[in-house]
Write a protein that holds these residues in place. Structure first.
Motif, PDB file in Angstrom:
ATOM      1  N   ALA B  60       0.865  -1.175   0.000  1.00  0.00           N
ATOM      2  CA  ALA B  60       0.000   0.000   0.000  1.00  0.00           C
ATOM      3  C   ALA B  60       0.906   1.231   0.000  1.00  0.00           C
ATOM      4  O   ALA B  60       2.102   1.126   0.304  1.00  0.00           O
ATOM      5  N   ASN B  61       0.336   2.368  -0.333  1.00  0.00           N
ATOM      6  CA  ASN B  61       1.055   3.643  -0.262  1.00  0.00           C
ATOM      7  C   ASN B  61       2.368   3.642  -1.039  1.00  0.00           C
ATOM      8  O   ASN B  61       3.413   3.974  -0.493  1.00  0.00           O
ATOM      9  N   VAL B  62       2.301   3.266  -2.270  1.00  0.00           N
ATOM     10  CA  VAL B  62       3.494   3.377  -3.110  1.00  0.00           C
ATOM     11  C   VAL B  62       3.363   4.671  -3.911  1.00  0.00           C
ATOM     12  O   VAL B  62       2.472   4.789  -4.752  1.00  0.00           O
ATOM     13  N   PHE B  63       4.200   5.632  -3.575  1.00  0.00           N
ATOM     14  CA  PHE B  63       4.071   6.941  -4.200  1.00  0.00           C
ATOM     15  C   PHE B  63       5.351   7.363  -4.902  1.00  0.00           C
ATOM     16  O   PHE B  63       6.440   6.943  -4.540  1.00  0.00           O
ATOM     17  N   ARG B  64       5.178   8.245  -5.832  1.00  0.00           N
ATOM     18  CA  ARG B  64       6.263   8.834  -6.600  1.00  0.00           C
ATOM     19  C   ARG B  64       6.404  10.279  -6.122  1.00  0.00           C
ATOM     20  O   ARG B  64       5.420  10.906  -5.733  1.00  0.00           O
ATOM     21  N   ASP B  65       7.625  10.820  -6.134  1.00  0.00           N
ATOM     22  CA  ASP B  65       7.806  12.232  -5.795  1.00  0.00           C
ATOM     23  C   ASP B  65       7.233  13.088  -6.927  1.00  0.00           C
ATOM     24  O   ASP B  65       7.227  12.660  -8.076  1.00  0.00           O
ATOM     25  N   ASP B  66       6.807  14.283  -6.564  1.00  0.00           N
ATOM     26  CA  ASP B  66       6.216  15.180  -7.570  1.00  0.00           C
ATOM     27  C   ASP B  66       7.332  15.863  -8.359  1.00  0.00           C
ATOM     28  O   ASP B  66       7.620  17.037  -8.163  1.00  0.00           O
ATOM     29  N   VAL B  67       7.954  15.096  -9.223  1.00  0.00           N
ATOM     30  CA  VAL B  67       9.085  15.606  -9.995  1.00  0.00           C
ATOM     31  C   VAL B  67       8.785  15.436 -11.480  1.00  0.00           C
ATOM     32  O   VAL B  67       8.309  14.391 -11.910  1.00  0.00           O
ATOM     33  N   VAL B  68       9.066  16.493 -12.228  1.00  0.00           N
ATOM     34  CA  VAL B  68       8.806  16.444 -13.675  1.00  0.00           C
ATOM     35  C   VAL B  68       9.942  15.701 -14.365  1.00  0.00           C
ATOM     36  O   VAL B  68      11.113  15.941 -14.073  1.00  0.00           O
ATOM     37  N   ILE B  69       9.574  14.784 -15.257  1.00  0.00           N
ATOM     38  CA  ILE B  69      10.590  14.154 -16.093  1.00  0.00           C
ATOM     39  C   ILE B  69      10.250  14.488 -17.556  1.00  0.00           C
ATOM     40  O   ILE B  69       9.093  14.767 -17.863  1.00  0.00           O
TER      41      ILE B  69
END
Ligand SMILES: [Zn+2]
Lengths: 499, 99
Positions: B60-69
């Motif tokens: 659960a709670n697998v998140f990505r950082d709010d970073v632009v690629i």
């Protein structure tokens, strides 16, 4: 004869339901790292994930989840200990995956409320709007319908798709049905969207620009005869894109439905579109065939299970509620109700506060922004804040306080700044607008005035103080209004042995 | 009793925008019925201690950082499109109303 709004509310009781979609202001999209810049060149912010290409896998933007939890907390919701994404399946080219990743029966936030106040003839009235859910989803692409006269779907030969917006995090905030608003239904709808927008802005989670579509409202309206205890069939007016339109769309629907009911016609459950120019709605898709989106849990994403520690850490960062802030500022600045309402409606509260924080007297700051500056802004049909900055206004106010400017000169300075002549200091310099405070310069003007009106001067020497007005006027005229009248009076009376 | 009727299969086919002949509907209705029957048997095995899941991993709670690629270039994005115009995907006239 057609029923008017007043006829409609005599006989019918409206029930409202509001759905607000808000685009979050994250740097990257909901499930991929594409940028979210508004107005970028078409299809420059897409990747295999947001284009729905085979084999691509989504990854949830943690910041978007945080923002959604913050919104839920600010709206007094419970945060679900377990929530999941779901696929909403439909075929429409604005959603390249052929499904929208949304939430179905397991939203992140549930059961909240938002209290709103509206200004009525009978004074301020409070309404509690209950929130059913706050859930996460993704925005769709933008279609451009080509061919046909109107840019609408009907008559179009083909459509062009830009997927820059597809996959931008979108939060949907759904109210429970809002009963008992009666004739105030349009005002309550507007107040709710306004308050919600202010909360979202204070949380810093969205740009909340209705004109750019980062905040959109769908208004559900139904009517039933007063006292019938029934709930009428509702229509849903989509994508109402300004606060004023929210109010107009609700009142327009109330009148339309009342007229149908009056003629014994049935209200069709359907989606309607608000027409900005005429203020009426036109029919869209009928919802009579039950929608079948075949929702199912998104197999490519894992559940969201925020623990109490995370939720409380987020709760601790909640800013002051806009409604409480308004009350606090009103008390601190000692503003009468009516003026407070005008300041809020003019959307100048933040600006006035900023000016006050730069050292200005609150009453003066308010009167400049709502008076002279708003007047000039209305003339030019632009926002007051686009004309001059709080720092420039604060500078002008401080120059008045120090006696360097009179009110009259200050208006000229403000006018100069607004016409692009530079900062207040530059305008003063260029236009030579300094108050003549140099005593010797004033004395020259005073002596000249006395020489020109010896009889008047004689009367003042004899104790006729009111006669001084004529000489003060002459001095003010001679100095082009740049002298401080009180100072002139003081020097004049002293010179003539009257103080 | 069957788990899925021929009408339900026809409805699903319509929702999925898949054109099906009468014989295909007959065929699929009975085939899907068998599949659903098999699934129902699996469900019988799952006891109270097995919660329904949507994911094979207990995460659960697998998140990505709010970073632009970096995104694809518009040329890359449009390279697989059957039709395009003005740097956009071109699709046939859309019937019905927008979502
Ligand atoms: Zn992307």
């Amino acid at each position: 004869m057609a029923l008017t709004y007043n006829d409609a509310i005599e006989k019918y009781e409206p029930t409202l339901g509001l759905e607000v979609h808000v685009e979050l202001n994250t740097h990257s999209k909901m499930f991929c790292g594409c940028a979210t810049v508004f107005g970028a060149e078409p299809n420059t912010q897409t990747c295999p994930v947001c284009l729905g290409l085979p084999g691509s896998l989504p990854a949830v933007n943690g910041k978007a989840i945080e923002s959604t939890i913050l919104i839920g907390l600010a709206l007094n919701c419970s945060i679900a200990p377990f929530s999941r994404f779901a696929r909403k399946n439909y075929f429409y080219p604005d959603m390249p995956k052929n499904f929208q990743t949304s939430q179905f029966d397991e939203p992140i936030c549930v059961n909240g409320y938002l209290d709103v106040e509206i200004d009525t003839d009978e004074g301020l009235k409070a309404f509690r709007v209950e929130i059913e859910r706050v859930h996460m989803e993704e925005d769709t692409g933008k279609s451009l319908h080509v061919g046909g006269a109107t840019g609408r779907i009907h008559g179009a030969e083909y459509s062009l798709l830009d997927y820059n917006r597809a996959g931008i995090p979108l939060v949907e905030i759904v109210t429970k049905i809002i009963p008992g608003t009666g004739k105030y239904a349009p005002a309550v709808a507007r107040a709710y969207v306004t308050e919600l927008r202010d909360i979202l802005r204070s949380l810093g989670v969205s740009d909340v620009k209705m004109e750019q579509g980062s905040l959109r409202c769908d208004a559900n309206v139904s009517l039933a005869e007063i006292g019938s205890g029934k709930l009428g069939t509702r229509s849903e007016t989509k994508n109402v894109n300004s606060l004023r339109s929210v109010e107009r769309a609700v009142s327009g629907e109330m009148v339309r439905q009342a007229n149908r009911l009056e003629k014994g016609e049935r209200i069709v459950q359907e989606t309607r579109h608000f027409l900005e120019e005429s203020g009426v709605t036109r029919p869209g898709r009928s919802k009579e065939q039950a929608e079948d989106y075949r929702y199912f849990p998104e197999p490519d994403l894992v559940p969201v299970t925020p623990d109490a520690e995370w939720i409380e850490a987020l709760r601790a960062t909640l800013p002051e509620k806009p409604s409480l802030r308004r009350k606090r500022l009103q008390a601190e600045w000692n503003v009468p109700d009516k003026e407070m309402t005008s300041m809020v409606n003019a959307e100048l509260l933040d600006t006035v506060e900023e000016t006050v924080l730069l050292g200005s007297d609150p009453t003066k700051a308010r009167s400049w922004w709502l008076g002279e500056i708003s007047r000039l802004a209305n003339e030019k049909e632009v926002a007051a804040t686009s004309l001059i900055t709080p720092a420039q206004v604060a500078e002008v106010i401080s120059l008045i306080a120090s006696g360097d400017l009179t009110d009259k000169l200050a208006r000229q300075v403000v006018e100069g700044v607004i016409s692009g002549e530079g900062t207040p200091a530059q305008v003063i310099e260029k236009r030579g607008l300094k108050v003549v405070s140099d005593d010797s310069a004033l004395m020259v003007a005073i002596e000249a005035a006395i020489a020109a009106q010896p009889d008047t001067a004689e009367r003042i020497r004899g104790g006729n103080i009111p006669a001084a007005g004529a000489l003060i006027g002459a001095v003010m005229k001679a100095t082009g209004g740049q002298a401080d009248a009180a100072k002139v009076r003081e020097l004049l009376l002293k010179h003539l042995g009257q103080s | 009793m069957t788990a899925i009727s021929r009408d339900e299969v026809a409805h699903l086919a319509r929702l999925a925008r898949i054109e099906m002949t009468d014989s295909e509907l007959d065929h699929l209705a009975s085939e899907m019925d068998v599949i659903l029957g098999a699934v129902a048997r699996v469900q019988e095995v799952a006891g109270q201690d097995v919660p329904p899941t949507s994911h094979p991993l207990a995460l659960a709670n697998v998140f990505r950082d709010d970073v632009v690629i970096p995104s694809l270039t518009p040329e890359e994005a449009l390279s697989g499109a059957p039709a395009k115009a003005d740097q956009r995907f071109k699709v046939p006239q859309i019937l019905g109303d927008a979502e």
